[in-house]
Design an enzyme around this catalytic site. Structure first.
Site, PDB file in Angstrom:
ATOM      1  CG  ASP A 159      84.329  31.215  -7.240  1.00 49.94           C
ATOM      2  OD1 ASP A 159      84.951  32.156  -7.759  1.00 49.94           O
ATOM      3  OD2 ASP A 159      83.567  30.480  -7.880  1.00 49.94           O
ATOM      4  CE  LYS A 180      77.970  43.584   0.030  1.00 48.24           C
ATOM      5  NZ  LYS A 180      78.942  44.119  -0.958  1.00 48.24           N
ATOM      6  CG  HIS A 203      76.904  36.624  -0.908  1.00 47.19           C
ATOM      7  ND1 HIS A 203      76.660  37.970  -0.785  1.00 47.19           N
ATOM      8  CD2 HIS A 203      77.854  36.531  -1.895  1.00 47.19           C
ATOM      9  CE1 HIS A 203      77.397  38.653  -1.634  1.00 47.19           C
ATOM     10  NE2 HIS A 203      78.144  37.806  -2.311  1.00 47.19           N
TER      11      HIS A 203
END
Length: 217
Positions: free
Chosen positions: A96, A198, A203
């Site tokens: 998520d 990336k 994250h």
């Protein structure tokens, strides 16, 4: 049985588990696959990486994605898929993630996927966000929480990627809010980075790295 013990056994023998990524977002699956494919064969804990579409699982994850935090949503999705599979052949990884913009009080945050309505095109969302941004003070971050469901346990990994909101959208790679997320380190938006660049700083890449370091530490 602990996860470390299990992974040691899996990598020492042939019957490794398949990993189901609890999403239909092809961009997320591609990033996770690319990261895991960069791990040496003899250290890969999973025999394959599959999306919900790959296994033909018709499960409405939107219905369980109603938590107040990224952690709660990730865990709920992982558990929902794990229970639906009813098989020990698979491990489940749920993610998520979202964009937190300081000038907007942390919005869209945990509601990033539903911001302005789930069917709203991202360019329309970009325009709305950019129109609200001040000339300075544009700090923001991508947040990713991954929940690994394995052997009846849930393991949580959270990482962030700091950056800024760009003054205009740019780039065609990536997905989601990448075109308006400026990465000072590269002087580019996240949508202008290569997959390798990336995954090294994102994250999601950092959360995956934390997961793998924990498994093999």
């Amino acid at each position: 049985m602990g996860l470390l013990t299990l992974m040691t056994q899996l990598t020492a023998s042939n019957p490794m588990k398949k990993l189901i990524v609890a999403t239909r977002n092809k961009g997320k699956v591609a990033e996770i696959k690319a990261f895991l494919e960069g791990v040496a064969h003899d250290r890969r804990p999973f025999s394959d990486v599959l999306s919900l579409d790959d296994i033909g699982l018709c499960l409405d994850l939107d219905a369980v994605e109603d938590g107040a935090t990224f952690e709660e949503n990730a865990a709920k999705k992982a558990v929902a898929v794990r229970e639906a599979m009813k098989s020990d052949e698979y491990a489940v990884l749920a993610d998520d993630s979202g964009l937190e913009i300081d000038a907007l009080g942390g919005e869209p945050g945990v509601d990033s996927a539903n911001y302005m309505g789930r069917e709203t095109p991202y360019p329309t969302r970009f325009d709305a966000i950019l129109a609200q941004m001040p000339a300075a003070g544009r700090s923001a971050r991508f947040v990713c929480v991954m929940a690994l469901a394995l052997e009846g346990e849930i393991h949580i990994f959270r990482r962030e990627m700091e950056g800024e909101i760009a003054h205009k959208s740019a780039g065609e790679s990536g997905f989601g809010y990448d075109p308006i997320f400026y990465v000072p380190q590269y002087n580019k938006t996240a949508a202008e980075l290569t997959m390798e660049q990336k995954n090294a700083i994102s994250h999601r890449g950092r959360a995956l790295k934390a997961l793998m370091e924990w498994v093999f530490n």
